[in-house]
Scaffold this active site. Structure first.
Site, mmCIF file in Angstrom:
data_model
loop_
_atom_site.group_PDB
_atom_site.id
_atom_site.type_symbol
_atom_site.label_atom_id
_atom_site.label_comp_id
_atom_site.label_asym_id
_atom_site.label_seq_id
_atom_site.Cartn_x
_atom_site.Cartn_y
_atom_site.Cartn_z
ATOM 1 N N TYR A 145 0.848 -1.198 0.000
ATOM 2 C CA TYR A 145 0.000 0.000 0.000
ATOM 3 C C TYR A 145 0.877 1.239 0.000
ATOM 4 C CZ TYR A 145 -3.289 3.564 1.541
ATOM 5 O OH TYR A 145 -4.046 4.704 1.631
ATOM 6 N N GLU A 233 -3.311 7.672 -4.025
ATOM 7 C CA GLU A 233 -3.346 6.388 -3.326
ATOM 8 C C GLU A 233 -3.193 5.247 -4.320
ATOM 9 O OE1 GLU A 233 -7.102 4.850 -1.704
ATOM 10 O OE2 GLU A 233 -6.082 4.674 0.223
#
Ligand code: GDP
Ligand code: MN
Length: 423
Positions: A145, A233
């Protein structure tokens, strides 16, 4: 989140009131994954090869031209919301992201295009898929992530990374908070090699090269700053069997205050993915945010609008929206506002709360009467008017013959609206 949005809007409408900006708010721009991937590609960030397609008919040719040698491809629904992988279409198809054989792409894309995908982030109404993104299938050996956002505490960009990704990062952060690493970046100095190295070490790469990963992180930071992002993101940021680091997903948000200098990016706005009530409101230059409650509110002044929402809550009701018609709304804007409120099926009562200062009560009253002529009014309307031209306003309402519930003050108005909504 809603409170934050409303706060943001309030500051916008205060700017409006001060006469500095006459334009409505986007608050933040959200773009599609394929658009984000293209932007990242321009910055030298590794992204899977992909092409966005709007109709199933084009697919055969696209595959021939772009992916002649691929056996398998990834087909990804393009909606402005996450959680697509685990989402479900209203037509029953499970999953908004499918890995299929090349000759099955057309079939699966046909089941996605024009259909409504519901995910954890869309709400039950879902979002319509008007494009699918067809990508080369990479063999992902490790999913991580990565995000850059703006941090209140350090008042600057913050890089967030985690060695485990692909799944819901919120759940992970709750279960294993220590796995999430955060690296603030000094906005004036820019990202240093040490900052980028800290991030890369936090990702705990298995096969990708450390120095090139550091370069990727620096490029991501450069993109974030130069494009006025509020969020970048990538979930998952992945390692491939070939030891490449690739951004296998892309979520980018941009600061609407930068729209004037990010024209190319802001041209990517897709109103089909937005709340139709908000799109209509933006057209009429109204400050509006749709909410889930049952009492439609029409108020002038952001502060009064906030107070109205609070007092509705206090009386046990829930507001269906935040709406500030502004200090100098025209009659036609009031008509538009009223139409938006009445077209919302969840709205069980409407509360009009106007304190006439610059805004005149008679203008509001005429707007309401005219709107009522154009739309069929199926719900009770509670009106509280006070201030400039209040007598004229009350007379206009009375002479219209409309069935209105009048209220003496804010408290009385909220009480009557909540009762009217529950009947
Ligand atoms: P999201 O669910 O909306 O966040 O959509 P993603 O773009 O993250 O896709 C969902 C999942 O599909 C990812 O977490 C990956 O596990 C998987 N995925 C996406 N692209 C590829 C790919 O090229 N190869 C493989 N094996 N999996 C992929
Ligand atoms: Mn994802």
């Amino acid at each position: 989140m809603v409170r934050a949005m409303v706060r943001r809007l309030v500051s916008n409408s205060l700017t409006l009131a001060a006469g500095r900006s006459q334009h409505h708010q986007l608050r933040r721009l959200n773009i599609h994954e394929y658009q984000g991937a293209e932007l990242m590609g321009k910055y030298g960030i590794n992204v899977p090869k992909g092409v966005a397609v709007g109709s199933a008919d084009e697919i055969k040719k696209v595959i021939q031209d772009v992916f002649p040698k691929e056996n398998e491809l990834v087909v990804k629904s393009q909606i402005l919301a996450g959680g697509r992988g685990l989402g479900t279409f209203k037509n029953g198809l499970k999953g908004g992201v499918h890995i299929v054989k090349s000759d099955e792409v057309e079939g699966i894309a046909g089941k996605m295009l024009g259909q409504v995908l519901v995910t954890k982030q869309t709400g039950p109404q879902g979002k319509v898929v008007s494009k699918v993104y067809i990508c080369e299938k990479l063999s992902l050996t490790n999913e991580m992530y990565f995000a850059i956002t703006l941090d209140r505490k350090t008042a600057g960009p913050l890089i967030i990374a985690c060695s485990k990704g692909g799944t819901s990062i919120e759940d992970l952060a709750e279960k294993y908070p220590d796995m999430i690493i955060k690296v603030p970046v000094d906005i004036f100095k820019g990202i240093t090699d040490e900052d980028a190295a800290k991030v890369v070490d936090g990702l705990a790469l298995k096969s990708a090269e450390r120095t090139s990963a550091i370069e990727q992180v620096k490029k991501l930071y450069k993109l974030f700053c130069e494009s006025d992002c509020t969020l970048l993101e990538i979930n998952p940021l992945a390692e491939t069997a070939e030891g490449q680091l690739v951004a296998a997903d892309a979520k980018l948000n941009f600061d609407d205050n930068a729209a004037y200098r990010q024209k190319e990016i802001f041209a990517l706005r897709d109103p089909t993915q937005e709340d139709p009530r908000e799109v209509a409101a933006a057209k009429a230059d109204l400050n509006y945010i749709g909410l889930d409650g049952e009492i439609g509110c029409m108020v002038n002044g952001a502060g009064l609008a906030m107070a109205t929402m609070d007092i509705i809550k206090l009386h046990g009701g829930t507001p269906a929206n935040f709406l500030d018609v502004g200090g100098n709304a025209s009659e036609s804007q009031v008509v538009e506002a009223f139409k938006i409120l009445t077209s919302d099926e969840k709205v069980k009562a409407i509360l009009v709360n106007i304190f006439g200062g610059i805004m005149r009560c008679d203008v509001i009253a005429s707007g309401i009467v005219n709107a009522a002529k154009q739309v069929s009014l199926k719900v009770p309307v509670v009106v509280r008017l006070e201030g400039t031209n209040v007598d004229q306003g009350k007379r206009i309402l009375k002479e219209s013959g409309m069935a209105l519930i009048t209220a003496e003050d804010l408290d009385d108005a909220a009480d009557k609206a909540v009762k009217a909504a529950s009947n």
